[in-house]
Design an enzyme around this catalytic site. Sequence first.
Site, PDB file in Angstrom:
ATOM      1  N   ARG A   1     -19.239 -12.313 -32.248  1.00  0.00           N
ATOM      2  CA  ARG A   1     -21.219 -11.967 -31.642  1.00  0.00           C
ATOM      3  C   ARG A   1     -20.250 -10.250 -31.856  1.00  0.00           C
ATOM      4  O   ARG A   1     -20.586 -10.384 -30.869  1.00  0.00           O
ATOM      5  CB  ARG A   1     -21.015 -12.283 -30.765  1.00  0.00           C
ATOM      6  CG  ARG A   1     -21.759 -11.808 -30.305  1.00  0.00           C
ATOM      7  CD  ARG A   1     -22.798 -12.282 -29.128  1.00  0.00           C
ATOM      8  NE  ARG A   1     -24.101 -12.581 -28.023  1.00  0.00           N
ATOM      9  CZ  ARG A   1     -23.833 -11.415 -27.315  1.00  0.00           C
ATOM     10  NH1 ARG A   1     -22.491 -10.852 -26.810  1.00  0.00           N
ATOM     11  NH2 ARG A   1     -25.259 -11.250 -26.872  1.00  0.00           N
TER      12      ARG A   1
ATOM     13  N   SER B 159     -28.683 -22.047 -29.260  1.00  0.00           N
ATOM     14  CA  SER B 159     -29.516 -21.434 -27.781  1.00  0.00           C
ATOM     15  C   SER B 159     -30.658 -21.752 -27.239  1.00  0.00           C
ATOM     16  O   SER B 159     -31.323 -21.847 -26.961  1.00  0.00           O
ATOM     17  CB  SER B 159     -29.185 -19.952 -27.503  1.00  0.00           C
ATOM     18  OG  SER B 159     -28.036 -19.635 -27.858  1.00  0.00           O
TER      19      SER B 159
ATOM     20  N   LYS C 293     -25.458  -9.274 -21.489  1.00  0.00           N
ATOM     21  CA  LYS C 293     -26.064  -9.710 -22.084  1.00  0.00           C
ATOM     22  C   LYS C 293     -27.384  -8.885 -21.306  1.00  0.00           C
ATOM     23  O   LYS C 293     -27.804  -9.827 -20.825  1.00  0.00           O
ATOM     24  CB  LYS C 293     -26.900 -11.468 -22.387  1.00  0.00           C
ATOM     25  CG  LYS C 293     -27.759 -11.725 -24.059  1.00  0.00           C
ATOM     26  CD  LYS C 293     -28.005 -13.045 -24.099  1.00  0.00           C
ATOM     27  CE  LYS C 293     -29.542 -12.935 -24.815  1.00  0.00           C
ATOM     28  NZ  LYS C 293     -29.480 -13.005 -26.082  1.00  0.00           N
TER      29      LYS C 293
HETATM   30  C1  LIG Z   1     -24.388 -14.087 -24.868  1.00  0.00           C
HETATM   31  C2  LIG Z   1     -24.979 -14.641 -23.575  1.00  0.00           C
HETATM   32  N1  LIG Z   1     -26.036 -15.409 -23.856  1.00  0.00           N
HETATM   33  C3  LIG Z   1     -26.270 -15.924 -22.048  1.00  0.00           C
HETATM   34  S1  LIG Z   1     -25.674 -15.008 -20.682  1.00  0.00           S
HETATM   35  C4  LIG Z   1     -24.501 -13.968 -22.978  1.00  0.00           C
HETATM   36  C5  LIG Z   1     -23.692 -13.136 -22.613  1.00  0.00           C
HETATM   37  C6  LIG Z   1     -21.922 -13.871 -21.541  1.00  0.00           C
HETATM   38  O1  LIG Z   1     -21.041 -12.898 -20.922  1.00  0.00           O
HETATM   39  P1  LIG Z   1     -20.452 -12.856 -20.136  1.00  0.00           P
HETATM   40  O2  LIG Z   1     -19.230 -14.706 -20.594  1.00  0.00           O
HETATM   41  O3  LIG Z   1     -19.326 -12.188 -20.306  1.00  0.00           O
HETATM   42  O4  LIG Z   1     -20.537 -13.453 -18.985  1.00  0.00           O
HETATM   43  C1  LIG Z   2     -26.006 -16.865 -26.827  1.00  0.00           C
HETATM   44  C2  LIG Z   2     -24.966 -18.153 -26.835  1.00  0.00           C
HETATM   45  C3  LIG Z   2     -24.818 -19.195 -25.881  1.00  0.00           C
HETATM   46  N1  LIG Z   2     -23.987 -20.148 -26.839  1.00  0.00           N
HETATM   47  C4  LIG Z   2     -23.006 -19.511 -27.534  1.00  0.00           C
HETATM   48  C5  LIG Z   2     -22.241 -20.260 -27.811  1.00  0.00           C
HETATM   49  N2  LIG Z   2     -22.910 -18.501 -28.235  1.00  0.00           N
HETATM   50  C6  LIG Z   2     -24.446 -17.610 -27.888  1.00  0.00           C
HETATM   51  N3  LIG Z   2     -23.735 -16.516 -28.550  1.00  0.00           N
END
Ligand SMILES: Cc1ncsc1CCOP(=O)(O)O
Ligand SMILES: C=C1C=NC(C)=NC1=N
Length: 219
Positions: free
Chosen positions: A43, A114, A143
């Site tokens: 990502r 998602s 995020k």
């Molecule tokens: C991609 C994404 N989607 C919802 S929260 C998130 C970020 C999760 O990152 P972390 O595990 O560092 O909280």
């Molecule tokens: C936003 C996200 C939520 N869930 C997963 C598995 N990947 C992502 N990038």
Amino acid sequence: MTQGELRKALQVYFIMGSPNTEQPALQVLEEAIAGGITIFQFREKGRHALKGEAKRALARGLQQLCRAHGIPFIVNDDIDLAVALDADGVHIGQEDEPVDQVRARIGNKLLGVSVHTVEEAKLAVAQGADYLGLGPVFPTGTKEDAKEVQGVSLIQKLRELGMDIPIVGIGGIHAGNAGEVVAAGADGVSVITAISQAGSPLKAAQDLLEAVNSQVRKG
Ligand SMILES: Cc1ncsc1CCOP(=O)(O)O
Ligand SMILES: C=C1C=NC(C)=NC1=N
Ligand SMILES: [Mg+2]
């Protein structure tokens, strides 16, 4: 892979891009794999994200590591890159290409979506998603545009509705709270910081796998 194999593969779902760590991403992934992650998502997002050939080169390197260890390699958002690399799957959000269009482009590769509401979940399943990412479960700084924190309520709600689609929770998850996410009905947990910013990504992965395995998925 069968749905049962997918549920197992979703147990410790590591997500990373170059902006998520000060260490070389290849080294972090190597350690995370040694620690027992079960699936990986590339990502590459955010202000300092790589673009073009640099992004492709990093993706190929990470994919080769995953292939060497039999770990599924998933690409976030970038369908063209996923197809070009013959990745094992893609993950898309609500603002990406529509699920049915992506499915048409990737054939039977894994397709993760998602979702933040029951309606989004039902639509994604109807359009052929293989698994859902639900969150943010706990507060996260990773995020910037994350939706409101929802705890495990949506995970529980989908299971109460009898939806048995494979699910991972995401957002602020670490070994200390991962058990709660699986106990609520998730098949596994998805993390960025807990592994990518860990002193030992290997130990962080081990601890997450242990926390997930200490719970039997309910619901
Ligand atoms: C991609 C994404 N989607 C919802 S929260 C998130 C970020 C999760 O990152 P972390 O595990 O560092 O909280
Ligand atoms: C936003 C996200 C939520 N869930 C997963 C598995 N990947 C992502 N990038
Ligand atoms: Mg997206």
